[in-house]
Every structure is written in structure tokens, then in C-alpha cells.
Scaffold this motif. Structure first.
Motif, PDB file in Angstrom:
ATOM      1  N   GLY A   1      13.958  11.615  -6.808  1.00 27.92           N
ATOM      2  CA  GLY A   1      14.783  10.227  -7.256  1.00 27.92           C
ATOM      3  C   GLY A   1      13.823   9.419  -6.589  1.00 27.92           C
ATOM      4  N   THR A   2      14.100   8.755  -7.182  1.00 25.01           N
ATOM      5  CA  THR A   2      13.249   7.216  -7.022  1.00 25.01           C
ATOM      6  C   THR A   2      14.317   6.181  -6.205  1.00 25.01           C
ATOM      7  OG1 THR A   2      13.534   5.689  -9.419  1.00 25.01           O
ATOM      8  CG2 THR A   2      11.836   7.465  -8.573  1.00 25.01           C
ATOM      9  N   VAL A   3      13.413   4.562  -6.052  1.00 25.14           N
ATOM     10  CA  VAL A   3      14.605   3.336  -5.471  1.00 25.14           C
ATOM     11  C   VAL A   3      13.772   2.898  -7.144  1.00 25.14           C
ATOM     12  CG1 VAL A   3      14.452   1.733  -4.457  1.00 25.14           C
ATOM     13  CG2 VAL A   3      13.450   3.703  -2.647  1.00 25.14           C
ATOM     14  N   ARG A   4      15.497   2.290  -6.960  1.00 27.42           N
ATOM     15  CA  ARG A   4      15.793   1.674  -9.025  1.00 27.42           C
ATOM     16  C   ARG A   4      16.151   0.139  -8.706  1.00 27.42           C
ATOM     17  NH1 ARG A   4      19.962   3.239 -13.500  1.00 27.42           N
ATOM     18  NH2 ARG A   4      20.835   2.322 -11.559  1.00 27.42           N
ATOM     19  N   ALA A   5      15.332  -0.860  -8.793  1.00 25.17           N
ATOM     20  CA  ALA A   5      15.565  -2.261  -8.372  1.00 25.17           C
ATOM     21  C   ALA A   5      16.059  -2.592 -10.128  1.00 25.17           C
ATOM     22  CB  ALA A   5      14.863  -3.739  -8.035  1.00 25.17           C
ATOM     23  N   SER A   6      16.908  -3.023 -10.229  1.00 24.09           N
ATOM     24  CA  SER A   6      17.532  -3.386 -11.825  1.00 24.09           C
ATOM     25  C   SER A   6      18.295  -5.154 -12.053  1.00 24.09           C
ATOM     26  CB  SER A   6      18.278  -2.263 -12.721  1.00 24.09           C
ATOM     27  OG  SER A   6      18.949  -2.623 -11.691  1.00 24.09           O
ATOM     28  N   PHE A   7      17.573  -5.599 -12.782  1.00 24.30           N
ATOM     29  CA  PHE A   7      18.001  -7.344 -12.656  1.00 24.30           C
ATOM     30  C   PHE A   7      18.710  -7.786 -14.037  1.00 24.30           C
ATOM     31  CE2 PHE A   7      13.212  -6.058 -12.090  1.00 24.30           C
ATOM     32  CZ  PHE A   7      13.167  -6.418 -10.384  1.00 24.30           C
ATOM     33  N   ALA A   8      19.762  -8.555 -13.944  1.00 27.49           N
ATOM     34  CA  ALA A   8      20.680  -9.158 -14.600  1.00 27.49           C
ATOM     35  C   ALA A   8      19.897 -10.887 -14.479  1.00 27.49           C
ATOM     36  CB  ALA A   8      21.923  -9.196 -14.251  1.00 27.49           C
ATOM     37  N   VAL A   9      20.643 -11.560 -15.495  1.00 30.44           N
ATOM     38  CA  VAL A   9      20.078 -13.163 -16.022  1.00 30.44           C
ATOM     39  C   VAL A   9      20.565 -14.302 -14.418  1.00 30.44           C
ATOM     40  CG1 VAL A   9      23.048 -13.555 -17.108  1.00 30.44           C
ATOM     41  CG2 VAL A   9      20.444 -14.793 -17.255  1.00 30.44           C
ATOM     42  N   TYR A  10      20.798 -13.329 -13.296  1.00 29.94           N
ATOM     43  CA  TYR A  10      21.468 -14.094 -12.314  1.00 29.94           C
ATOM     44  C   TYR A  10      20.681 -14.262 -11.261  1.00 29.94           C
ATOM     45  CZ  TYR A  10      24.780 -10.361 -11.653  1.00 29.94           C
ATOM     46  OH  TYR A  10      25.189  -8.714 -11.461  1.00 29.94           O
TER      47      TYR A  10
ATOM     48  N   GLU B   1       0.852  -1.345   0.202  1.00 34.00           N
ATOM     49  CA  GLU B   1       0.291  -0.327  -0.090  1.00 34.00           C
ATOM     50  C   GLU B   1       0.752   1.293  -0.422  1.00 34.00           C
ATOM     51  OE1 GLU B   1      -3.196   2.084   2.505  1.00 34.00           O
ATOM     52  OE2 GLU B   1      -3.216   0.194   2.946  1.00 34.00           O
ATOM     53  N   GLY B   2       0.974   2.587  -1.240  1.00 33.45           N
ATOM     54  CA  GLY B   2       1.618   3.553  -0.952  1.00 33.45           C
ATOM     55  C   GLY B   2       2.404   3.557  -1.843  1.00 33.45           C
ATOM     56  N   LEU B   3       2.795   2.177  -3.084  1.00 32.80           N
ATOM     57  CA  LEU B   3       3.853   2.145  -3.094  1.00 32.80           C
ATOM     58  C   LEU B   3       3.760   2.916  -5.147  1.00 32.80           C
ATOM     59  CD1 LEU B   3       6.551  -0.659  -3.443  1.00 32.80           C
ATOM     60  CD2 LEU B   3       5.730   0.107  -5.212  1.00 32.80           C
ATOM     61  N   LYS B   4       4.329   3.180  -5.712  1.00 31.25           N
ATOM     62  CA  LYS B   4       4.042   3.649  -6.948  1.00 31.25           C
ATOM     63  C   LYS B   4       4.863   2.886  -7.566  1.00 31.25           C
ATOM     64  CE  LYS B   4       3.583   7.880 -10.009  1.00 31.25           C
ATOM     65  NZ  LYS B   4       2.236   7.714 -10.564  1.00 31.25           N
ATOM     66  N   VAL B   5       5.048   2.118  -8.931  1.00 34.92           N
ATOM     67  CA  VAL B   5       5.573   2.292  -9.440  1.00 34.92           C
ATOM     68  C   VAL B   5       5.402   3.487 -10.734  1.00 34.92           C
ATOM     69  CG1 VAL B   5       6.943   0.289 -11.470  1.00 34.92           C
ATOM     70  CG2 VAL B   5       5.702  -0.019  -8.890  1.00 34.92           C
TER      71      VAL B   5
ATOM     72  N   GLY C   1      11.903  -6.302   2.464  1.00 30.94           N
ATOM     73  CA  GLY C   1      13.124  -5.269   2.631  1.00 30.94           C
ATOM     74  C   GLY C   1      12.219  -4.350   2.593  1.00 30.94           C
ATOM     75  N   VAL C   2      11.719  -3.819   1.609  1.00 31.47           N
ATOM     76  CA  VAL C   2      10.934  -2.259   1.774  1.00 31.47           C
ATOM     77  C   VAL C   2       9.313  -2.281   2.675  1.00 31.47           C
ATOM     78  CG1 VAL C   2       9.257  -1.077   0.197  1.00 31.47           C
ATOM     79  CG2 VAL C   2      11.872  -2.407  -1.153  1.00 31.47           C
TER      80      VAL C   2
ATOM     81  N   GLY D   1       5.250   9.269   1.383  1.00 32.37           N
ATOM     82  CA  GLY D   1       5.381   9.475   2.473  1.00 32.37           C
ATOM     83  C   GLY D   1       6.446   9.450   3.028  1.00 32.37           C
ATOM     84  N   ILE D   2       7.248   8.984   1.981  1.00 34.69           N
ATOM     85  CA  ILE D   2       8.592   8.824   2.959  1.00 34.69           C
ATOM     86  C   ILE D   2       9.611   9.551   0.947  1.00 34.69           C
ATOM     87  CG2 ILE D   2      10.922   6.911   3.074  1.00 34.69           C
ATOM     88  CD1 ILE D   2       8.724   5.339   3.715  1.00 34.69           C
TER      89      ILE D   2
END
Length: 406
Positions: A376-385, A319-323, A397-398, A340-341
Motif C-alpha cells: 500500500g501507500t500513504v495517500r495525501a489528497s487535497f480539496a479547495v480548503y 531522502e528515501g521517499l518515493k512518489v 510529520g512525515v 525501509g518502512i
């Protein structure tokens, strides 16, 4: 078959702990980790071959030259360049873009126009601003909508006889949005004779590149985002364009003859490779290409797209998370904030305490942040592993960060 545990076993760094927790590395849009096969090649160069290339007749120099030129040919095939000498070694995407903007200086005059998009990294904004300062040209920007999708109808109105350069990233580093570069190139070719520059820093790690089919004039990318060492990168340019344009740096390797009266320049690719190159890194870049091809483009994209879909679905249950860019066609990145953060870095620091590495801030895309009226934003970015379990750890964690900071 795609075996994620076998893939992960090739990355020794994934076995380490951070703050007493297993490392969950989700900062791949900034830099990827390196497989042991790449590190082994890099290490072997300095232990067994260390010598300067192209200028020596002794054995080590000859062997080092052979290995670096083999890497160049691997990269040629990897991006489907027509000739290996269209592949120029650089320090990375930023140097490639600056090189292009410099050598195009004489091609522009006052009131000519350069088109970029709202989704660009600073390295695909500032070099063109500098070019405008040198020439009197003007910078035009394709706007985006609230989903981070470029407004192509506006692009149509920007194209005209004054358009001399169109420069665009294929994938946004901040949002992961995949831009319609094929459509952009087709429209540019139909309406102008502008040079077309594609920033592939965020696309090369994720899917197959074919510069001939794309029909761009220039294509740039970095090695360190595609499992290769830092300080490596590639500038692709069409032969006829590179031969016509002036060199970027002056010095060793880029000359044919040099006297106090006159200097003539070497042929491609050496015309644009002045000075001692990052030989070990360039050879290891070829090893990174081997890793990607052995893993398989289709396997990489299928797995990473599944990770992105799963991560977005799980995060949006908070709740309250925006992508940002939620509804756009994306790859590799989920960029978000918690309501709110106000400071994304606070979330990032809590995640770090849990062993989770993400990127926070404006991601060198301040215009995008200004559009959304955020810092700014929190950015999670992915790789093959990366794994689905790691996404579960991220989501928990979030949630913890939200409780602590809310």
C-alpha cells in the motif's frame, strides 16, 4: 478573488482539534468535508420539509418533491446532460457501476469483451467480473507503465468487433493520474459500437464535466467526494440507452402499473429510482453543486494543482521517499512510501497523532499495488480548503515518522 481563509470559514469541522492538534484533513479522495451551506440545507429538510416525494398530495410532500427535482436540474446543468431525466439519483459511484453492469447483462454473450484499465478502483473491476460470470464474456485490461500512465498503443490492439463495453475512471483514486478519456472514447467510437462508461468519482470534485462533449454513454460519481453528504450519487445515462435497457431494482416509484399478471415501468428517471430516495441527501447534493459553482471550477483547479505541485516538491526533498505516478499528469493526490518502512499504516498512525488525516493501504486498487510490488501507500489528497501551511505540517510529520520508524 479566491480567498482561502473565507473558503475555510465555511467548513466548521476544520476548527476542531485531533489529538490536541489542529486538524489537517488530507483524506479528500476518500471523502471531502461539507460546507456549512450544505449541512444547513440537509438539516432544514429534516426540520422543515420531512416527507416522502412524488407520491403525496400534501404540502410537505409537494415541497420536498420540488426541492429534490430542483437539485436534479442543478446536477443536469453541472454535468451538461441534455435532459434532467438522464440524471438518476444513486447511493454513489459503486451503486451506479453495479447498476450499469446489471442492466447490460442481456447485451452480452459468450466471448464478448469488456475493456477496463489497470488503474481502476475495485468498484470498476468487480461488477464487470460478475458480468463476465453471468454471460461468459471476457475482461481485458489496458496496462500501465511505471508512472501509472496507460499504454494506449495496447488499448488500440484490444479494441475489436467483440468489444461491447469500455469502462474507465477519469482520474485514479490511488495515484491521481488523469486518464485520456477523450482519446479513449474517440478510439472506441471509431472502431466499435461498445457502451462507454466513465467513473467520475475523482474528477467531478476537481474540474468541469461535460457529458455531451465527452460523448460517454454513462457517467457515474459520488456526492460525498464533492462536498455533499454520504449515500448520495449520480448515474448519468443517455436517454435512448436508458429507455431501452431494463430496470435495476423493482418496487415503488419505478412502476407505471402493477398487477399480479403484469407490471409496466415508469418513464425516466423513475424507472431506475425504486424505493424511497435519500431525499435530504439529494437536495443537499444540489447545495454542494452551488458551493462548487460559487467557488469556481477554475479557482478550485488552480489552487489544488498548486497544492499538488508544492506537496510533491516538498516531499521529494525527503531522502528515501518515493512518489508513485510522479511524472504523470495528475490532480488532487500524492501517493508515497518511505524507503525501509514496509507498512504505510505505521506512518499514517504517527501522522494521526499529529492531527494529520491521510489514507493508507491499497485504496481499493490492489492491482496497482501489485504492479509496484507494495502492500500500500500513504495517500495525501487535497480539496479547495487545504493550505500550503498544512502541507508544511504534513512534510514535517512525515520526517518525524521516518525518524521514529527508520
Amino acid at each position: 478573488m479566491f480567498d482561502i481563509q473565507e473558503i475555510r470559514s465555511q467548513f466548521s469541522i476544520l476548527n476542531r482539534k485531533v489529538n490536541g492538534k489542529p486538524l489537517v484533513y488530507l483524506d479528500n479522495a476518500a471523502t471531502s468535508q461539507k460546507p456549512d451551506s450544505v449541512l444547513k440545507v440537509w438539516d432544514a429538510y429534516y426540520k422543515e420539509l420531512n416527507a416522502n416525494v412524488h407520491r403525496g398530495i400534501h404540502t410537505l410532500s409537494q415541497l420536498a418533491t420540488e426541492e429534490m427535482e430542483l437539485s436534479r436540474r442543478k446536477i443536469q446543468k453541472f454535468i451538461n446532460a441534455k435532459y434532467d431525466f438522464e440524471v438518476i439519483f444513486t447511493k454513489g459511484t459503486t451503486e451506479g457501476l453495479n447498476l450499469i453492469s446489471y442492466i447490460l447483462t442481456r447485451k452480452l454473450k459468450k466471448d464478448d469483451e469488456i475493456i477496463i484499465s489497470y488503474l481502476e478502483h475495485h468498484s470498476n473491476i468487480v461488477p464487470w467480473q460478475l458480468l463476465c460470470e453471468r454471460t461468459g464474456a471476457r475482461l481485458k485490461v489496458i496496462p500501465m507503465d511505471e508512472n501509472g500512465v496507460l499504454q494506449m498503443d495496447v488499448f488500440d490492439t484490444l479494441l475489436n468487433e467483440r468489444t461491447k463495453i469500455v469502462s474507465m475512471n477519469q482520474v485514479s483514486n490511488a495515484l491521481g493520474v488523469i486518464n485520456p478519456v477523450e482519446e479513449i472514447i474517440a478510439k472506441t467510437r471509431k472502431n466499435t459500437d461498445a457502451y462507454i462508461v466513465i467513473d467520475g468519482a475523482q474528477s467531478v470534485p476537481h474540474f468541469t464535466i461535460d457529458v455531451q462533449a465527452m460523448d460517454c454513454d454513462f457517467f457515474v460519481f459520488s456526492g460525498h467526494k464533492m462536498y455533499a453528504p454520504m449515500g448520495t450519487g449520480i448515474l448519468y445515462g443517455k436517454q435512448e440507452i436508458l429507455e431501452e435497457l431494463p430496470p435495476f431494482h423493482g418496487g415503488g416509484e419505478m412502476i407505471a402499473t402493477c398487477s399480479f399478471e403484469e407490471t409496466t415501468y415508469a418513464g425516466l428517471p423513475f424507472k431506475y429510482e425504486a424505493g424511497t430516495p435519500n431525499v435530504g441527501g439529494n437536495i443537499a447534493l444540489g447545495a454542494a453543486v452551488d458551493f462548487i459553482l460559487e467557488t469556481g471550477h477554475e479557482n478550485i483547479r488552480t489552487h489544488e494543482n498548486a497544492l499538488l505541485e508544492y506537496a510533491q516538491r516538498q516531499l521529494l526533498e525527503i531522502e528515501g521517499l518515493k512518489v508513485y505516478g510522479e511524472k504523470a499528469n495528475r490532480t488532487g493526490v500524492v501517493s508515497f512510501n518511505l524507503e525501509g518502512i514496509g507498512i504505510a499504516s505505521d506512518v499514517g498512525m504517527i501522522l494521526d497523532k499529529l492531527g494529520i488525516a491521510v489514507r493508507t493501504g491499497h485504496h481499493c486498487t490492489q492491482p496497482i499495488m501489485n504492479f509496484f510490488n507494495i502492500a500500500g501507500t500513504v495517500r495525501a489528497s487535497f480539496a479547495v480548503y487545504n493550505t500550503f501551511n498544512e502541507i508544511d505540517v504534513l512534510v514535517e510529520g512525515v520526517k518525524k515518522a521516518q525518524k521514529m520508524l527508520g
